[in-house]
Design a protein around this motif. Structure first.
Motif, PDB file in Angstrom:
ATOM      1  N   ILE A  42       0.835  -1.201   0.000  1.00  0.00           N
ATOM      2  CA  ILE A  42       0.000   0.000   0.000  1.00  0.00           C
ATOM      3  C   ILE A  42       0.869   1.250   0.000  1.00  0.00           C
ATOM      4  O   ILE A  42       0.565   2.242  -0.673  1.00  0.00           O
ATOM      5  CB  ILE A  42      -0.956  -0.014   1.207  1.00  0.00           C
ATOM      6  N   LEU A  63      -6.065   5.253   0.697  1.00  0.00           N
ATOM      7  CA  LEU A  63      -5.553   3.910   0.450  1.00  0.00           C
ATOM      8  C   LEU A  63      -5.373   3.221   1.788  1.00  0.00           C
ATOM      9  O   LEU A  63      -4.615   3.655   2.645  1.00  0.00           O
ATOM     10  CB  LEU A  63      -4.210   3.985  -0.274  1.00  0.00           C
ATOM     11  N   SER A  64      -6.050   2.134   1.988  1.00  0.00           N
ATOM     12  CA  SER A  64      -5.954   1.402   3.257  1.00  0.00           C
ATOM     13  C   SER A  64      -6.209  -0.058   3.014  1.00  0.00           C
ATOM     14  O   SER A  64      -6.710  -0.447   1.965  1.00  0.00           O
ATOM     15  CB  SER A  64      -6.978   1.940   4.258  1.00  0.00           C
ATOM     16  N   ILE A  65      -5.880  -0.872   4.007  1.00  0.00           N
ATOM     17  CA  ILE A  65      -6.145  -2.299   3.904  1.00  0.00           C
ATOM     18  C   ILE A  65      -7.636  -2.529   4.064  1.00  0.00           C
ATOM     19  O   ILE A  65      -8.240  -2.117   5.039  1.00  0.00           O
ATOM     20  CB  ILE A  65      -5.381  -3.070   4.979  1.00  0.00           C
ATOM     21  N   SER A  66      -8.223  -3.189   3.078  1.00  0.00           N
ATOM     22  CA  SER A  66      -9.657  -3.457   3.130  1.00  0.00           C
ATOM     23  C   SER A  66      -9.968  -4.498   4.197  1.00  0.00           C
ATOM     24  O   SER A  66      -9.199  -5.425   4.424  1.00  0.00           O
ATOM     25  CB  SER A  66     -10.129  -3.961   1.760  1.00  0.00           C
ATOM     26  N   ASN A  86      -3.766   4.903   7.685  1.00  0.00           N
ATOM     27  CA  ASN A  86      -4.820   5.843   7.332  1.00  0.00           C
ATOM     28  C   ASN A  86      -4.487   7.261   7.761  1.00  0.00           C
ATOM     29  O   ASN A  86      -5.257   8.184   7.538  1.00  0.00           O
ATOM     30  CB  ASN A  86      -6.142   5.412   7.980  1.00  0.00           C
ATOM     31  N   GLU A 144      -7.847  -3.876  -4.644  1.00  0.00           N
ATOM     32  CA  GLU A 144      -8.701  -3.462  -3.527  1.00  0.00           C
ATOM     33  C   GLU A 144      -8.270  -2.107  -2.979  1.00  0.00           C
ATOM     34  O   GLU A 144      -9.073  -1.380  -2.395  1.00  0.00           O
ATOM     35  CB  GLU A 144      -8.666  -4.515  -2.411  1.00  0.00           C
ATOM     36  N   ASN A 145      -7.021  -1.775  -3.168  1.00  0.00           N
ATOM     37  CA  ASN A 145      -6.491  -0.520  -2.646  1.00  0.00           C
ATOM     38  C   ASN A 145      -6.202   0.491  -3.756  1.00  0.00           C
ATOM     39  O   ASN A 145      -5.261   1.278  -3.673  1.00  0.00           O
ATOM     40  CB  ASN A 145      -5.245  -0.798  -1.801  1.00  0.00           C
TER      41      ASN A 145
END
Length: 513
Positions: A42, A63-66, A86, A144-145
């Protein structure tokens, strides 16, 4: 928080390794275990973000971990790490990035000369992601990111060919995986900007674009890509690249793209083949084949062998497509070129090419039977066809094609009426290839009987093989019966060992059914 680095990348940097990273193989499983921290990936995506006037095209979400990635087979960051990721104050300890994640594309300017240091950093981060995108888990984490939004923004505003190459390269690796491919297709404007890049004049960028398009046309989302390619303007550009580039890698990738069109699902073929045929696909492929054959005969450059094989595979694919096969099969120039390839002496170098050529000859003879009469006295061609059997030992279709072609030639030999010289040449060719004939017949015994019935028309492989063996027996018997008369009319050197003739006769009788 310390972010793990990839030891392989550090080693490459220390040894001055190449910055151009390899493409993801199309036939390889990428679902492998990994220890790469998602936060590292990320952070790399953040570093590719364009800024300034480009920011309106960049993704608006952080942009973050889903949360959906909790079950992913990579080590997930803990809750505290999420907070850091975040936060606008998050920084990698290994790769510095400013608080906004901005990189060198300022005010839409990225001409490859200004901000050279920042572009070099961008290239470093992008190449790492390029490699990581070859892995399914990493690829799914990336999409996802928002990596596709980031890459789209770069493609829209950056003029640097290297940035474009890396961006397309990353997308090309992502496209090798099912879920990322669906996200690529659903990203508004992405396919269109990629197709538009076909009109660049940078060879490396065009290589990556052709690779991406070829992968996409072989995927489950191929129809969407075909729709974006179907304009005459775009198809003409693809053909122009294939016909005119002097870059070997681009020649290979552009012909590979054409082959992908021909081998795609029927809806894609129906949409793209008629217009591309009207633009002269057949003549372009034949011209390319003629050029590669001239190079093979005179220079023998190993790097060109893959190109030769791709051209032959494209011609083979065309030769079996309804409404278009006649244009291929009626070309005398094409038929002569592939016969010349069959007779090429050093088959070890181009074995796969010769196998494809044999299948193509079989397809042509099924459409234009008169060609068989023209080649029935070409002893070099008959020898060349027999030489191909070892290269086709694992290819049932190719072996079927070889027996089919040999049978079509053999049935036109009138052994009782031909001259002593012609009879000698046939016997000499067959006896000299006894080992290859015997090995092939032994190999054929191992083939399942049901598969033996799947030969090329007309007749099954068994029929074609038996027809050939029967003719070989007749020719060898004619030689034996007329031995004294025949040898009196030949030079002293034109003698065939009687033991060799008997050995081949016994072999033919053993396998003739």
């Amino acid at each position: 928080m310390a972010v793990p680095t990839d030891p392989a990348i550090e080693e490459e940097e220390e040894h001055g390794g190449p910055t151009h990273h390899p493409s993801a193989p199309l036939d390889e499983s990428f679902d492998i275990s990994t220890t790469v921290d998602p936060s590292y990936i990320i952070s790399l995506i953040r570093k590719l973000l364009p800024s300034g006037s480009a920011s309106q095209n960049a993704p608006k979400r952080s942009l973050s971990i889903s949360n959906e990635e909790e079950g992913a087979p990579v080590s997930a960051a803990n809750d505290n790490d999420h907070e850091h990721l975040n936060s606008s104050s998050y920084k990698s300890e290994n790769m510095d990035v400013d608080d906004s994640g901005e990189v060198f594309c300022q005010q839409g300017e990225c001409d490859g000369t200004s901000n050279a240091g920042k572009e070099q950093d961008w290239e470093e981060y992008g190449c790492v992601l390029w490699d990581l995108a070859a892995n399914t888990t990493h690829a799914e984490l990336m999409v996802e990111n928002l990596i596709l939004d980031v890459l789209l923004a770069n493609l829209l505003v950056c003029k640097s060919p290297r940035v474009t190459e890396i961006s397309i390269g990353i997308i090309g690796n992502l496209a090798c995986h099912e879920i990322p491919m669906k996200r690529i297709v659903s990203t508004n404007g992405l396919i269109e900007i990629i197709v538009d890049k076909l009109f660049m004049d940078d060879p490396q960028c065009l290589c990556e674009i052709c690779r991406l398009l070829a992968v996409s046309l072989q995927s489950g989302e191929s129809v969407a890509w075909a729709e974006a390619l179907q304009s005459e303007y775009t198809l003409c550009q693809i053909l122009w690249i294939a016909e005119n580039t002097l870059n070997l890698q681009l020649t290979e990738k552009s012909i590979g793209l054409i082959l992908a069109i021909l081998e795609s699902q029927q809806k894609v073929v129906d949409a793209l083949l008629p217009p591309i045929m009207k633009l002269g696909l057949t003549s372009i492929l034949i011209n390319l084949l003629a050029f590669e054959m001239s190079k093979l005969m005179n220079e023998r450059i190993p790097e060109r062998y893959t190109i030769l094989d791709l051209i032959l595979r494209a011609l083979e694919a065309l030769s079996v497509i309804d409404d278009h096969s006649q244009e291929i099969c009626s070309s005398k120039e094409l038929f002569q070129l592939i016969c010349d390839l069959i007779k090429f002496p050093d088959k070890v170098e181009v074995g796969n090419c010769c196998v494809t050529a044999a299948i193509l000859i079989a397809n042509i003879l099924s459409e234009v039977a008169d060609h068989a009469s023209e080649i029935s006295q070409d002893f070099g061609l008959l020898a060349g066809l027999l030489d191909i059997f070892p290269f086709a030992s694992d290819d049932l279709e190719a072996r079927n094609a070889l027996w089919n072609v040999i049978a079509r030639i053999m049935v036109r030999i009138q052994e009782t009426e031909i001259s002593p010289s012609s009879l000698y040449h046939y016997v000499s060719v067959l006896v000299n290839k006894t080992d290859m004939i015997e090995d092939e017949l032994l190999n054929q015994q191992l083939v399942n009987s049901s598969h033996e019935q799947e030969g090329l028309s007309p007749g099954s492989t068994v029929d074609a093989r038996n027809t050939s063996l029967k003719k070989m027996i007749n020719i060898l018997n004619q030689w034996t019966d007329a031995k004294e008369t025949t040898e009196n009319k030949l030079d002293a050197d034109d003698i065939v060992d009687e033991k060799d003739v008997k050995r081949l006769l016994d072999c033919c009788h053993k396998f003739y059914k």
